[in-house]
Scaffold this motif. Structure first.
Motif, PDB file in Angstrom:
ATOM      1  N   CYS A  27       0.863  -1.175   0.000  1.00 43.41           N
ATOM      2  CA  CYS A  27       0.000   0.000   0.000  1.00 43.41           C
ATOM      3  C   CYS A  27       0.907   1.235   0.000  1.00 43.41           C
ATOM      4  CB  CYS A  27      -0.953   0.009   1.200  1.00 43.41           C
ATOM      5  SG  CYS A  27      -0.160   0.187   2.805  1.00 43.41           S
ATOM      6  N   CYS A  29       1.103   3.647   2.228  1.00 40.22           N
ATOM      7  CA  CYS A  29       1.361   4.273   3.527  1.00 40.22           C
ATOM      8  C   CYS A  29       2.862   4.437   3.744  1.00 40.22           C
ATOM      9  CB  CYS A  29       0.773   3.417   4.645  1.00 40.22           C
ATOM     10  SG  CYS A  29      -1.018   3.419   4.611  1.00 40.22           S
ATOM     11  N   THR A  79      -1.843   4.728   8.445  1.00 34.64           N
ATOM     12  CA  THR A  79      -2.182   3.317   8.190  1.00 34.64           C
ATOM     13  C   THR A  79      -3.500   3.328   7.430  1.00 34.64           C
ATOM     14  OG1 THR A  79      -3.309   3.111  10.342  1.00 34.64           O
ATOM     15  CG2 THR A  79      -1.024   2.391  10.236  1.00 34.64           C
ATOM     16  N   CYS A  80      -3.740   2.286   6.619  1.00 42.82           N
ATOM     17  CA  CYS A  80      -4.960   2.288   5.799  1.00 42.82           C
ATOM     18  C   CYS A  80      -5.680   0.946   5.902  1.00 42.82           C
ATOM     19  CB  CYS A  80      -4.617   2.629   4.353  1.00 42.82           C
ATOM     20  SG  CYS A  80      -3.751   1.307   3.481  1.00 42.82           S
ATOM     21  N   VAL A  82      -5.457  -1.589   4.075  1.00 39.49           N
ATOM     22  CA  VAL A  82      -4.643  -2.764   3.759  1.00 39.49           C
ATOM     23  C   VAL A  82      -4.046  -3.331   5.054  1.00 39.49           C
ATOM     24  CG1 VAL A  82      -2.594  -3.616   2.534  1.00 39.49           C
ATOM     25  CG2 VAL A  82      -4.145  -2.005   1.409  1.00 39.49           C
ATOM     26  N   GLU A  83      -3.550  -2.455   5.924  1.00 42.78           N
ATOM     27  CA  GLU A  83      -2.973  -2.915   7.191  1.00 42.78           C
ATOM     28  C   GLU A  83      -4.015  -3.628   8.062  1.00 42.78           C
ATOM     29  OE1 GLU A  83      -2.150  -0.016   5.871  1.00 42.78           O
ATOM     30  OE2 GLU A  83      -0.152   0.649   6.475  1.00 42.78           O
TER      31      GLU A  83
HETATM   32 ZN   LIG Z   1      -1.597   1.245   4.197  1.00 38.59          ZN
END
Ligand SMILES: [Zn+2]
Length: 610
Positions: A27, A29, A79-80, A82-83
């Motif tokens: 991702c 981030c 953080t998004c 995906v995390e």
């Molecule tokens: Zn992310």
């Protein structure tokens, strides 16, 4: 090579994990680690699923047994989804991929023509998804050491895991900032035959890694694991060596542990492990003053015990300094059952348990003089799992050294962490397409070569050259040296290394806050003679503290300096200008440059002669 190591058949391999800078692997981030308060938390429970071969991995299954709640802390702006595993992974980070390809090229590893991202099952909660994404990039190649070549087994690109914040019996708290940071993982063949060669290999690989521009620097950005085995022993993986200096002792102590376990195997030859029988001893301890026991009973826990026939004296046997067979049992129980530990008869009396209590336990468990017992104080189901785990570990003594992953301790001993993971741990990640790596890869200048070039080109000493190259400011050094030819390159290098070290050590200041632009600004003033080189330390400290202003230095150099110089001239009316200059320089050392003092001196003397 040490004769003893050769005789014992020491074989070592190392595994290095190096974080990369920039963006996360799947991702966009940033790869920033944070210590501030998180914006949100989410709770999860993980379940192990079967791998490609249909079997549930042992390590994964073991963690699931513990039935913990995992809490994840995250940040809205770094953080998004995906995390948190609420969204599929994005395309692989091309920069990170390129860096890993460069590293393969440096070690002459064979790069896979097609790269398949895999999922590696991890159920300790350190990944929100329950797996870690990893891709094998290259195999083979080698690195030279003074004790011979060490083969490279594999080079992979993978996601870093979450950082653990805290852990209790029911809950583990993790932070999401580290999750997904790209890691290059390098595993060597077990070609290393001495603890020193182990360190040399780790150092060389570290140096080569730092040659790459995409590599993260600083404390905690590189981690080393060591694999150790001796003849008759087993390959043991020890995770989390604190730093390179700890590695030799870590290897020595693991050799000792394996030797002691092989000795125990000899002692136990021809004997048999008695049947497992767990006895509830809670009533016997109703009057016991031990705090651990009291606390356990108060919380409706049980005191459980079991006998180990023929183990008297063995449980207390030291395997490593201050690390006994009993400690080995205890560590297994802690991990498998989440108990605080177990007691054993070789350490009695202790923990508020008296000789009399111990004698009563022996009677109750029908122990003879040569038998040992193990006690645990915990909730009943945990206590039972704990004693079963100890029993299982005791049974493994007949095999010598059981396969397992261990964790390094600060004193270089190690503790049981989990079983050695099997092949059923991996299966393909179908959310990421197959990758065909590009063929034309250009290599950066390697650090060793750069050190040599700086010595020649900028006339730096070998040590200073090594320092500046390893500091990660080599590029800035070159830029400043080219731009400000009037300043000696060695002084620029010293500003960027030695002076900063001095500031950190002596002045309790953190020079890490200085940016490249700060150095550009200060060097500019230095080149224009607005500040003197002797006061560089003060200038940098002011800059770190945010109290630097060029006016402050300028005002110091006009009014105050003028007054001092004037006083010196008047007090030495017959002295020639050369002598006056000498006195001024001595008194004003570090406050102004010679050029400035000289021009002020001339002005004052001109006025005086009028
Ligand atoms: Zn992310």
């Amino acid at each position: 090579m040490n004769i003893m190591h050769k005789k014992l058949g020491l074989k070592c391999g190392i595994e290095i994990h190096q974080q990369l800078e920039g963006k996360k692997l799947f991702c966009s981030c940033p790869t920033i680690l944070r210590d501030d308060e998180p914006d949100f938390t989410i709770n999860r429970k993980l379940r192990a699923s079967a791998g490609e071969s249909g079997k549930i991995d042992v390590a994964a299954a073991q963690e699931q047994l513990r039935n913990k709640m995992f809490v994840y802390q995250g940040y809205h702006n770094s953080t998004c989804l995906v995390e948190t595993d609420s969204e599929p992974p994005h395309e692989i980070n091309q920069d990170a991929l390129y860096t890993s390809l460069q590293f393969c090229q440096i070690l002459k590893s064979h790069i896979s023509p097609v790269i398949q991202v895999m999922r590696k099952i991890v159920v300790d909660g350190s990944n929100t998804s329950g797996f870690q994404r990893t891709a094998l990039i290259g195999r083979g190649g080698s690195i030279g050491t003074s004790e011979g070549k060490v083969g490279i087994a594999n080079i992979s690109l993978e996601e870093d895991s979450c950082k653990i914040v805290s852990e209790s019996a029911h809950e583990k708290i993790y932070r999401l900032d580290r999750l997904g940071i790209p890691l290059i993982e390098i595993g060597t063949e077990p070609d290393i035959t001495s603890p020193e060669q182990c360190v040399e290999t780790a150092k060389k690989l570290g140096m080569l890694l730092r040659s790459l521009p995409g590599v993260k620097r600083g404390l905690g950005t590189i981690r080393q694991d060591v694999n150790v085995s001796i003849k008759g022993g087993t390959r043991i993986e020890i995770k989390g060596a604190q730093d390179l200096r700890q590695i030799p002792l870590l290897v020595e102590l693991e050799m000792k542990r394996q030797l002691e376990l092989l000795n125990l195997k000899e002692i136990l030859k021809g004997r048999k492990l008695n049947k497992l029988q767990i006895v509830d001893l809670t009533n016997m301890f109703s009057q016991c003053p031990s705090a651990i026991v009291k606390n356990c009973v108060k919380n409706k826990g049980k005191i459980l015990g079991m006998k180990l026939e023929g183990f008297a004296g063995l449980v207390g046997k030291e395997l490593q300094p201050n690390y006994r067979l009993g400690t080995e049992f205890s560590a297994r129980a802690k991990i498998k059952a989440g108990v605080g530990g177990v007691f054993h008869s070789d350490e009695m009396p202790n923990y508020g348990i008296s000789i009399k209590d111990a004698e009563d336990v022996k009677k109750e468990l029908k122990c003879t003089k040569s038998d040992a017992f193990i006690l645990v104080a915990a909730e009943e189901f945990r206590g039972r799992i704990a004693l079963e785990a100890v029993y299982e570990r005791a049974g493994e003594l007949w095999l010598g050294v059981p396969k397992e992953v261990r964790k390094a301790q600060p004193d270089a001993t190690s503790r049981y962490m989990r079983p050695m993971p099997g092949a059923s741990r991996m299966y393909p990640e179908t959310d990421v397409p197959l990758i065909r790596p590009i063929k034309n890869i250009t290599l950066p200048e390697l650090l060793d070569a750069k050190i040599g070039r700086f010595v020649k080109q900028y006339k730096l000493g070998q040590d200073l050259s090594t320092l500046i190259v390893k500091s990660g400011r080599a590029e800035l050094f070159e830029e400043l040296s080219e731009k400000y030819k009037e300043i000696k390159p060695a002084f620029i290098a010293d500003i960027l290394t030695g002076i900063l070290v001095e500031i950190r050590r002596k002045y309790d200041c953190n020079p890490d806050v200085l940016t490249e632009d700060d150095f550009r600004e200060i060097l500019g003033y230095l080149a224009e003679d607005k500040i003197h080189k002797d006061i560089m330390l003060d200038v940098l400290i002011d800059k770190i503290n945010g109290t630097f202003s060029i006016e402050k230095y300028a005002s110091l150099s006009t009014e105050k300096l003028h007054a001092v110089i004037k006083r010196i001239v008047e007090g030495n009316s017959n002295a020639p200008i050369g002598a006056l200059m000498g006195i001024c320089m001595k008194e004003l050392a570090g406050k102004a440059s010679g050029k400035f003092i000289s021009s002020e001196l001339q002005k004052i003397m001109m006025k005086g002669h009028k």
